[in-house]
Design a protein around this motif. Structure first.
Motif, PDB file in Angstrom:
ATOM      1  N   ALA A  24      10.254  18.882  25.071  1.00  0.00           N
ATOM      2  CA  ALA A  24      10.530  19.786  26.189  1.00  0.00           C
ATOM      3  C   ALA A  24       9.290  20.017  27.045  1.00  0.00           C
ATOM      4  CB  ALA A  24      11.062  21.114  25.663  1.00  0.00           C
TER       5      ALA A  24
ATOM      6  N   LYS B 192      10.946  15.435  33.241  1.00  0.00           N
ATOM      7  CA  LYS B 192      12.337  15.822  33.471  1.00  0.00           C
ATOM      8  C   LYS B 192      12.979  14.844  34.456  1.00  0.00           C
ATOM      9  CE  LYS B 192      11.370  20.753  32.783  1.00  0.00           C
ATOM     10  NZ  LYS B 192       9.934  20.552  32.482  1.00  0.00           N
TER      11      LYS B 192
ATOM     12  N   MET C 219      16.802  17.713  37.614  1.00  0.00           N
ATOM     13  CA  MET C 219      17.093  18.504  36.421  1.00  0.00           C
ATOM     14  C   MET C 219      15.892  19.379  36.082  1.00  0.00           C
ATOM     15  SD  MET C 219      19.066  15.772  33.954  1.00  0.00           S
ATOM     16  CE  MET C 219      19.332  17.091  32.758  1.00  0.00           C
ATOM     17  N   ASP C 220      16.170  20.571  35.546  1.00  0.00           N
ATOM     18  CA  ASP C 220      15.090  21.479  35.180  1.00  0.00           C
ATOM     19  C   ASP C 220      14.825  21.478  33.683  1.00  0.00           C
ATOM     20  OD1 ASP C 220      17.412  22.680  34.403  1.00  0.00           O
ATOM     21  OD2 ASP C 220      16.940  24.656  35.238  1.00  0.00           O
ATOM     22  N   LYS C 221      15.588  20.645  32.928  1.00  0.00           N
ATOM     23  CA  LYS C 221      15.390  20.549  31.494  1.00  0.00           C
ATOM     24  C   LYS C 221      15.427  19.090  31.056  1.00  0.00           C
ATOM     25  CE  LYS C 221      17.475  25.025  30.310  1.00  0.00           C
ATOM     26  NZ  LYS C 221      18.539  25.697  29.501  1.00  0.00           N
ATOM     27  N   VAL C 222      14.776  18.820  29.951  1.00  0.00           N
ATOM     28  CA  VAL C 222      14.817  17.483  29.363  1.00  0.00           C
ATOM     29  C   VAL C 222      16.088  17.363  28.524  1.00  0.00           C
ATOM     30  CG1 VAL C 222      13.685  15.855  27.798  1.00  0.00           C
ATOM     31  CG2 VAL C 222      12.298  17.306  29.314  1.00  0.00           C
TER      32      VAL C 222
ATOM     33  N   MET D  48      15.716  22.684  25.841  1.00  0.00           N
ATOM     34  CA  MET D  48      16.238  21.358  26.172  1.00  0.00           C
ATOM     35  C   MET D  48      17.703  21.440  26.580  1.00  0.00           C
ATOM     36  SD  MET D  48      14.413  18.935  23.308  1.00  0.00           S
ATOM     37  CE  MET D  48      14.423  17.540  24.457  1.00  0.00           C
ATOM     38  N   ASP D  49      18.157  20.413  27.328  1.00  0.00           N
ATOM     39  CA  ASP D  49      19.543  20.320  27.771  1.00  0.00           C
ATOM     40  C   ASP D  49      20.332  19.597  26.678  1.00  0.00           C
ATOM     41  OD1 ASP D  49      21.913  20.165  29.175  1.00  0.00           O
ATOM     42  OD2 ASP D  49      21.277  18.436  30.362  1.00  0.00           O
TER      43      ASP D  49
END
Length: 220
Positions: A176, A181, A185-188, A209-210
């Motif tokens: 993370a 990223k 997207m704002d998350k891995v 994390m996503d």
């Protein structure tokens, strides 16, 4: 431990007084516990005063503990609890994957017993703190076991963790924080098999994390 008895009681009053100006109840609890320890060593110890302080400590602790929600029960480990409470003499524990004898008790592999005996008999083994990444020799042997004896360990990084759950937490935090990223997207993202252990999704979600799911090729 020898503490000076002069002015202990007055010092204790000062500690209690200072806690009234602290907004964080944790600091109050900590300070009041110190005060209780001082009171216990004082010749002016008063059970009534100590009881009042204990009550204040409990109130301060409850003020934040009462707002902590109870976590959901683990669906898999819940099977183990159901097994324990079952009275059927023919019951079988199919929860945790571990060797068991005919009585349902854990069966320790002879190789594990032998390894424990060798460790206990080795005078060079001590209880020194391990490096931050764990025991280097152990990590190398574990990587060789996982990736094969011919693996180029210079291209593989590994750290020792506390069980598989600890490994998930360390790995999730690392990914993370350092994996770029994807655009927009704002998350891995991380793909977790379905099904999996109930705590895995919570671990990686807490890492920021996503969470995405997939089913294994075997359809399990």
């Amino acid at each position: 431990l020898i503490l000076p008895t002069i002015n202990i009681f007055s010092s204790t009053k000062s500690v209690i007084k200072q806690t009234k100006n602290l907004s964080n109840p944790m600091f109050k609890v900590f300070s009041l516990n110190i005060a209780l320890a001082l009171l216990a060593t004082s010749t002016n110890f008063s059970p009534i005063t100590a009881f009042a302080m204990e009550s204040s400590t409990a109130t301060a602790a409850k003020s934040y503990l009462a707002n902590i929600p109870e976590g959901p029960p683990d669906a898999i480990l819940g099977i183990a609890e159901a097994f324990k409470s079952c009275t059927d003499e023919n019951k079988v524990n199919v929860c945790v994957g571990a060797y068991r004898d005919s009585s349902g008790k854990p069966w320790i592999l002879p190789s594990v017993r032998k390894a424990e005996e060798r460790l206990l008999a080795d005078p060079s083994v001590n209880k020194e703190y391990a490096p931050i990444a764990g025991d280097a020799k152990y990590v190398d042997l574990a990587l060789g076991f996982a990736y094969g004896a011919n693996a180029d360990l210079s291209k593989i990084a590994g750290v020792q963790s506390l069980s598989g759950t600890g490994a998930c937490r360390i790995g999730g935090h690392f990914l993370a924080k350092f994996v770029p990223k994807p655009e927009g997207m704002d998350k891995v993202p991380i793909y977790i098999p379905n099904p999996t252990w109930g705590n895995h999704m919570a671990i990686f979600r807490e890492c920021g994390m996503d969470i995405r799911r997939y089913r294994s090729a075997s359809g399990l």
